[in-house]
Design a protein around this motif. Structure first.
Motif, PDB file in Angstrom:
ATOM      1  N   GLU A   6       0.798  -1.336  -0.174  1.00 23.76           N
ATOM      2  CA  GLU A   6       0.060   0.369   0.036  1.00 23.76           C
ATOM      3  C   GLU A   6       0.861   1.145   0.819  1.00 23.76           C
ATOM      4  O   GLU A   6       1.993   1.419   0.725  1.00 23.76           O
ATOM      5  N   GLN A  63       2.232   4.939   0.502  1.00 24.90           N
ATOM      6  CA  GLN A  63       1.484   6.274   1.645  1.00 24.90           C
ATOM      7  C   GLN A  63       0.098   6.612   1.581  1.00 24.90           C
ATOM      8  O   GLN A  63      -0.407   7.017   2.428  1.00 24.90           O
ATOM      9  N   ALA A 103      -2.344   4.879   2.396  1.00 29.46           N
ATOM     10  CA  ALA A 103      -2.778   4.520   3.698  1.00 29.46           C
ATOM     11  C   ALA A 103      -3.584   6.033   4.594  1.00 29.46           C
ATOM     12  O   ALA A 103      -3.846   5.663   5.196  1.00 29.46           O
ATOM     13  N   ARG A 109      -6.959   6.314   3.567  1.00 28.54           N
ATOM     14  CA  ARG A 109      -7.771   5.301   4.593  1.00 28.54           C
ATOM     15  C   ARG A 109      -7.792   5.488   6.099  1.00 28.54           C
ATOM     16  O   ARG A 109      -8.537   6.043   6.041  1.00 28.54           O
TER      17      ARG A 109
END
Length: 383
Positions: free
Chosen positions: A117, A119, A122, A125
């Motif tokens: 994933e 950054q 992330a 999210r």
């Protein structure tokens, strides 16, 4: 560094402004040792990043500045939640190519894990999760507000909401009418959280007055969405009092901006509560301009010139508010059981009882009610 206007002939996707203008800004920022550059326009993430690199200083746009001010003014838990939600919504769009360090990848799982994933994904999210949590909390606030509104609608008191451009004098007027000491300063967005107090108007024992957040031109969509729960208080009001700063040179443009925000809340002319205008700060006007406004106000029944600071015109404003709350009233003949004291008291408080006769164990009343109050009474009957 003083404010400086720039004419944007062609919007540049990379920097908004032209190359020469950007160089001029960068040179001025360097000379002044500026630590912050504020652009009175909406910037895309890449425009913000490029301007920061060119100017050598932090850059924020109009939305970012308004969010910063809102963050400073938020006093209650609800206000802070709404500001945080708007901040996160704004930041979610800033992640796109804004910071190169966000392009790094995290490793995948397992022996042959994939690229993993990035950054930036992330962070997106995490922002989505935080926004979902705040929305759940704000939905609870919304439900609580709805319950309070339902109780108020059953109670015999009309609601008047003060609306207007930021710094128009709403909180000062609120304090004058209620005798309270709500925070009121010569500041943008001094009020973020709705405040409600009861006042007396001619012919009304009690009226609920609500002070609301100030509007501004091009109000960011993130803020309208975040503050919708608060602004719904405006939608449920029986009367809107639009407080205008008549000493401001752009007061007509401000009036249009307030109208645009009200339309975005579903409060266009059709189906909206009745509206009057309180032409505030007339004490700051010159004699000729003041006389002109006074003559214009005499020709209209929805305008009252006032000064919230000196108290001038407030009695006329109270009369106008009371008259608008009674507009469209009709006389209804209603029969109730003598034991229904709560409903009888409701009618006495919310309407004008013209006649009342006792017939055995029933009471027949002749009551003048506004259309809204008649609908509320029918809802009370069927509850």
């Amino acid at each position: 560094m003083a404010a400086r206007p720039f004419r944007v002939r062609t919007v540049r996707p990379a920097t908004l402004l032209g190359k020469g203008q950007v160089e001029e800004i960068a040179e001025a920022a360097k000379e002044q040792g500026a630590g912050l550059l504020i652009v009175d326009a909406a910037l895309t993430p890449i425009q913000q990043k490029n301007l920061e690199e060119e100017a050598g200083t932090k850059v924020i746009d109009r939305t970012g500045l308004i969010l910063e001010i809102f963050g400073e003014r938020a006093a209650t838990a609800e206000g802070r939640l709404q500001v945080e939600l708007a901040h996160l919504d704004y930041q979610a769009g800033r992640l796109v190519r804004s910071w190169t360090h966000l392009e790094r990848q995290r490793g995948g799982f397992g022996f042959l894990g994939g690229p993993g994933e990035t950054q930036i994904e992330a962070d997106r999210r995490l922002i989505r999760d935080s926004m979902a949590k705040i929305r759940r909390e704000l939905n609870q606030v919304k439900r609580t507000r709805a319950l309070h509104r339902d109780r108020r609608q059953r109670a015999p008191w009309p609601v008047v909401a003060l609306v207007g451009y930021t710094n128009a004098g709403k909180s000062t007027l609120f304090n004058r009418l209620t005798g309270e000491a709500v925070f009121a300063e010569n500041l943008l967005f001094a009020t973020l959280d709705p405040t409600m107090r009861d006042i007396r108007l001619p012919g009304f024992d009690k009226v609920i007055l609500s002070d609301t957040v100030g509007f501004v031109s091009d109000l960011p969509t993130e803020l309208i969405a975040a503050f919708r729960a608060t602004l719904e208080e405006v939608r449920e009001a029986d009367l809107l009092v639009h407080v205008r700063n008549m000493a401001h040179p752009d007061n007509e443009a401000q009036r249009e901006d307030v109208g645009d925000v009200l339309k975005s809340l579903g409060l266009g002319e059709e189906g909206a509560p009745p509206r009057i205008e309180a032409w505030n700060k007339v004490d700051l006007l010159g004699g000729a301009e003041r006389a002109r406004l006074s003559e214009e106000a005499k020709r209209r029944d929805d305008v009252v010139p006032i000064s919230a600071v000196t108290g001038e015109g407030l009695d006329a404003l109270r009369e106008c508010m009371a008259e608008k709350l009674r507009s469209g009233e009709q006389v209804h003949r209603i029969r109730l059981a003598a034991m229904e004291g709560g409903k009888i008291a409701w009618l006495h408080s919310r309407g004008e009882v013209l006649d009342q006769k006792l017939d055995h164990d029933e009471i027949e009343l002749s009551v003048r009610l506004s259309p809204d109050n008649w609908a509320r009474f029918q809802a009370l009957e069927s509850a």
